[in-house]
Motif scaffolding. Structure first.
Motif, short mmCIF file in Angstrom:
data_model
loop_
_atom_site.label_atom_id
_atom_site.label_comp_id
_atom_site.label_asym_id
_atom_site.label_seq_id
_atom_site.Cartn_x
_atom_site.Cartn_y
_atom_site.Cartn_z
N UNK A 5 28.34 57.05 22.33
CA UNK A 5 27.45 58.21 22.40
C UNK A 5 27.95 59.26 23.36
N UNK A 15 33.75 70.87 21.05
CA UNK A 15 33.71 71.40 19.69
C UNK A 15 32.79 72.60 19.64
N UNK A 16 31.68 72.48 20.37
CA UNK A 16 30.71 73.57 20.40
C UNK A 16 31.33 74.84 20.95
N UNK A 19 33.83 76.23 18.55
CA UNK A 19 33.10 76.83 17.44
C UNK A 19 32.52 78.18 17.84
N UNK A 20 31.97 78.23 19.05
CA UNK A 20 31.35 79.47 19.50
C UNK A 20 32.39 80.58 19.58
N UNK A 23 33.12 81.61 16.08
CA UNK A 23 31.92 82.26 15.55
C UNK A 23 31.84 83.71 16.03
N UNK A 26 34.54 85.83 14.36
CA UNK A 26 34.23 86.20 12.99
C UNK A 26 33.15 87.29 12.95
N UNK A 27 32.07 87.02 13.70
CA UNK A 27 30.96 87.98 13.68
C UNK A 27 31.42 89.35 14.17
N UNK A 188 19.77 83.83 22.68
CA UNK A 188 20.39 82.86 23.58
C UNK A 188 19.64 82.65 24.88
N UNK A 191 15.16 78.70 24.54
CA UNK A 191 15.61 77.36 24.19
C UNK A 191 14.97 77.03 22.85
N UNK A 192 15.82 76.80 21.86
CA UNK A 192 15.30 76.57 20.52
C UNK A 192 15.04 75.11 20.32
N UNK B 417 8.84 78.04 17.92
CA UNK B 417 9.63 76.98 18.51
C UNK B 417 10.61 77.45 19.55
N UNK B 419 11.09 78.30 23.95
CA UNK B 419 10.52 78.44 25.28
C UNK B 419 11.50 79.28 26.07
#
Lengths: 535, 422
Positions: A5, A15-16, A19-20, A23, A26-27, A188, A191-192, B417, B419
């Protein structure tokens, strides 16, 4: 399982990040390309087009994103510029002029803006408030325009072109960069949390009337673009900024920025369909004005709101502290009165009895002994005892008017007035006391008593008055009105002596108010105390 | 450890199965579209006939997705995907051997029904074998089968129909489909639980997935359907967004090449090549959207959808307004538009399966899909009316408005969703 884990999360993090980077790359390329095409339509020159919306994108992203991601942005920019040059050389995209000077200028402008952004990033983190950051964005854009304009003149020796450059850069930046800031702030800085079916129990907060109104305003501005511009130009200018004003009013800077961008795109597309503006400068001036109105108003409203909220918060805190303070003082008063009562009782019970005992003892001594000296001593002891008795009694009344406990306020005040012997000084006293025991607790009663005592004493001693009015009644509050026709208070009563000042403090502690009317002859004081303060 | 290995084996196995299976589904789905030019000559058909046929097939396909989705969720059978493909293949062969257009018409509508068995099965596998924090990526990869199928099929069918006539363009894919259908029947499996494995949430120890699995697990099917799909206001919002996005997708797909030819004056072949960029862009868009929503927004699909809908808006404006009406530039524009359009298609489907009950993935995606194909139908007739009466500007205005609508429809999700940090 655990090891795998943690390995996974570590791998995920890198990886994040990668990727960012991709990303963003590209954007950036996609949005730059689209904005370039839109700008090209509006300004009709490839150099100006890169300085229009794309420059806003460039400056905005550089300022907003941390330096970690700059390599992705700058490489994207380099790719774009090179591809564009390639397209031009291939003849796919045919500009009016393409010489070595303009190519140098083409590459130079992003370098200047990047340097500016490097410098500004230092202050970016230092001033994190939204209005500070928005102002930073705006100032970078303005400074960039001020640098690029003379440069442009140096390169091309064309004043009109230089002015166009200034206008273009400012307009593009003011429209696009704040919108990017808004987007970033929204995406950003929250917090989603992933969505679960439990949301069926939740309610979403969308204000339908507001949404309809916003829609209405945009339609209005759109229709004014199509119809009013020819008939009433001034009305048109007013109507087109209505969505900006309304959204800024509703949602602060966010609303202002959003409306600005939508309005700009609306304007661009209607210009494409109808072509109502005759020159690029006209369009840009117009875009700039509405953008500045939206942005400025938005920031101002947000700031106002924020300040008002802060003020409210501070007020609340102060109120809270004041209440705590009052409560404390009231407790102090209460404690003081209780101690006084206690001492008075002790004095009364202990000393009174003992003195009586001493007096009896002296009488016994007198009776049993016949010596002259003993008689003398016992007499003097008796005398001393009586003196102590007298002193104690005065002390007792000062500490705690005994009558108050046994007779109530009305009677004790009557007694007080009697004891001060006003009749002998030819002073006429009228006292009216309408009090019910329920409306008035112990502390208030004693306060009223002491205030009256202090005031009456003062009048008796200094005022040379012939009439005194004392009125205590229960209205909304408990109100004590005192009036005499003497020489009045000295001018410096607030600083001299402790009598009235002490009263004022006591009244304030109980949450009441003391008013001195200095315009009358004599003393005229109104004291208001809240009903039943301690419950 | 044993469970780990079994799980990993079956995940890969099933993923490849549904991927290849779905690509084959495309062969019998699009056969008519690409055999159409030859058929029209052969059978003396008009545009109106074909327009009516494709539109009603769209609607039937969409509705079929919903109804068979429910059936698949109810029955937990793994045979549907294979059976659907076998039936669809048989019907294609029947069409290939038939002479009467009336028969072909009805057969094609029945084919649309069998076609609709495909995707709900895939959704079922994806929802049950992959957990929340990785699903975006896998779903997006599987969604590329759509683009792969979409780009292989025209070439394949075109070649067959050119060489062997349009009838073989039905019969050969039909045989192919029947064969694959039998394979699918053998290879497909149901949920992990039906195979004696723990659920994916337990296996991956994903707290969110476990939470999702534990929401009212014993509810009866009609109750689940009512509470989590029909009465779920968020499902309706997603349906609205899906209609709009399908208007954009089908609008560009169907009318894009006509715009390029009629309005801008390019020849048909280069216009068709340009339109391919739309699909290719979509492939990348899917991957980025799926993976991005997993990594950047921890499995919440809303922010990604918002970014992409802004992108659609911008790209549409760009195609419309750009002063360089050049094929290269327009190809890039279409690539960008495809990138931004196909991302939300994937994300909205995923959102639908994630905000309904755990055991209803096929129903939820089918429900959304039904609306999507209503959107596709709208992109046909009403949009053609708009173009005819008000010109191409109005067409682009409509597309841009649809893009704005997508953003508005997912906006309520953002109020739920999040915060504020610090």
């Amino acid at each position: 399982m655990m090891i795998s884990n943690s390995y996974n999360t570590q791998r995920n993090q890198s990886a994040e990040k990668i990727f960012f980077l991709i990303f963003i790359n590209i954007l950036y390329i996609f949005s730059w390309f689209c904005l370039y095409n839109l700008s090209l339509f509006l300004v009709d020159d490839y150099l100006l087009a890169t300085l229009f919306f794309p420059m806003g994108l460039h400056i905005g992203t550089l300022l907003i994103l941390p330096k970690l991601y700059w390599k992705s942005l700058l490489s994207a920019h380099l790719i774009l510029l090179s591809c564009l040059i390639l397209l031009m050389l291939q003849g796919i995209h045919q500009p009016e002029f393409l010489d070595i000077k303009s190519i140098v200028f083409f590459y130079l402008s992003p370098i200047i803006s990047t340097l500016l952004c490097i410098y500004t990033r230092k202050y970016w983190i230092k001033w994190p408030e939204y209005w500070q950051q928005l102002l930073q964005i705006l100032s970078v854009i303005l400074i960039f325009s001020f640098i690029i304009t003379p440069l442009c003149f140096l390169f091309f020796h064309n004043t009109l072109f230089a002015w166009n450059t200034f206008l273009t850069t400012t307009t593009g930046g003011v429209i696009i960069a704040p919108f990017l800031y808004l987007l970033f702030d929204f995406l950003f800085k929250n917090r989603w949390r992933p969505v679960l079916p439990t949301i069926i129990k939740e309610k979403y907060h969308i204000n339908i009337p507001n949404l309809l109104l916003i829609f209405f305003f945009f339609i209005l501005s759109c229709s004014s673009l199509t119809s009013f511009i020819k008939i009433w130009p001034i009305l048109f200018y007013l109507i087109i900024v209505l969505p900006n004003i309304f959204l800024a009013y509703l949602y602060g800077w966010q609303g202002g920025v959003f409306a600005t961008v939508i309005n700009s795109l609306l304007l661009t597309s209607t210009q494409y369909i109808l072509g109502m503006f005759h020159s690029a400068t006209e369009v840009q001036l117009f875009l700039l004005t509405q953008a500045l109105i939206g942005l400025g108003l938005g920031i101002a409203i947000s700031r106002q709101y924020q300040l008002a909220q802060q003020l409210q918060k501070t007020n609340k805190r102060l109120m809270h502290e004041l209440n705590a303070n009052k409560k404390l003082t009231r407790q102090l008063v209460d404690v003081e009165e209780n101690i006084r009562k206690e001492i008075a009782r002790e004095l009364h019970d202990e000393i009174g009895q003992n003195i009586t005992a001493i007096q009896i003892q002296t009488m016994l001594i007198k009776k049993t002994s016949h010596e002259e000296n003993t008689h003398k001593f016992s007499d003097s002891i008796n005398e001393l005892a009586q003196k102590i008795h007298k002193v104690t009694r005065t002390l007792l009344t000062q500490l705690r008017p005994h009558a108050l406990d046994t007779l109530g306020l009305t009677e004790s005040l009557d007694r007080l007035i009697e004891s001060l012997k006003f009749k002998e000084q030819n002073i006429q006293v009228t006292s009216l006391i309408h009090l019910t025991p329920q409306s008035c607790n112990d502390v208030t009663q004693i306060t009223l008593y002491r205030i009256s005592q202090e005031l009456l004493n003062n009048t008796a001693k200094y005022a040379h008055a012939s009439k005194i009015n004392l009125l205590i009644e229960v209205k909304k509050n408990i109100q004590l009105t005192y009036r005499d026709n003497g020489i009045g208070l000295p001018l410096d009563w607030k600083t001299r002596g402790h009598g009235l000042l002490g009263i004022q403090e006591r009244v304030a502690a109980l949450g009441g108010k003391l008013t001195v009317n200095i315009h009358c002859k004599g003393v005229f004081i109104i004291i208001k105390l809240p009903k039943d303060t301690l419950s | 450890m044993n469970i780990n290995k079994t799980y990993q084996y079956w995940r890969l196995h099933l993923f490849l199965t549904i991927y290849c299976g779905y690509v084959i589904y495309y062969f019998t789905r699009k056969s008519l579209t690409f055999a159409m030019p030859l058929m029209m000559d052969d059978m003396h058909l008009t545009y109106n006939d074909l327009g009516l046929l494709t539109t009603s097939a769209y609607v039937l396909y969409g509705l079929g997705k919903f109804f068979f989705g429910m059936l698949i969720d109810c029955s937990h059978s793994s045979l549907f995907m294979g059976l659907g493909l076998i039936c669809s293949g048989t019907i294609n062969i029947l069409i290939g051997t038939n002479l009467n257009f009336n028969w072909i018409f009805y057969l094609w509508l029945i084919n649309a029904c069998f076609q609709s068995w495909g995707w709900p099965c895939c959704a079922n596998i994806l929802a049950h074998w992959y957990s929340r924090n990785e699903r975006g990526f896998w779903w997006s990869v599987s969604n590329t089968s759509l683009n792969v199928g979409g780009s292989i099929v025209p070439i394949f069918i075109g070649m067959i129909s050119l060489h062997y006539g349009w009838r073989s363009a039905f019969i050969i894919p039909g045989l192919f489909a029947i064969f694959t259908g039998f394979l699918l029947c053998i290879l497909m499996r149901g949920t992990p639980k039906s195979m004696g494995l723990p659920s994916v949430g337990e296996w991956r120890n994903d707290p969110l997935e476990k939470e999702h699995e534990n929401i009212e697990p014993t509810l009866l099917f009609p109750d689940k359907l009512c509470r989590y799909v029909l009465q779920n206001k968020f499902m309706w919002l997603l349906s609205g967004a899906y209609i709009l996005i399908y208007i954009v997708r089908m609008g560009i797909n169907d009318w894009g090449s006509i715009y390029l030819v009629r309005e801008l004056g390019f020849d048909l072949i280069s216009a068709n090549y340009t339109i391919i960029f739309f699909e290719i862009g979509g492939l990348f868009g899917c991957l980025v959207a799926g993976f991005g929503s997993d990594t950047l927004f921890s499995g919440n699909r809303t922010p990604m959808t918002l970014i992409f809908s802004i992108g659609i808006f911008l790209a549409t404006l760009c195609i419309w307004i750009t002063p360089i009406k050049n094929l290269y530039i327009l190809s890039i524009c279409l690539f960008i538009l495809g990138f931004f359009v196909f991302g939300p298609i994937l994300l909205i489907t995923m959102m639908a399966s994630e905000c309904s009950h755990k055991s209803l993935p096929a129903t939820a995606t089918g429900f959304i899909g039904a609306f999507g194909y209503i959107g596709a139908a709208i992109a046909g007739f009403p949009i053609s009316n708009i173009i005819e009466n008000y010109g191409w500007n109005a067409f682009f205005v409509a597309i841009t408005l649809a893009a704005t609508g997508i953003g508005l429809m997912v906006l309520p999700f953002t109020t739920l969703d999040k915060k504020k940090l610090n």
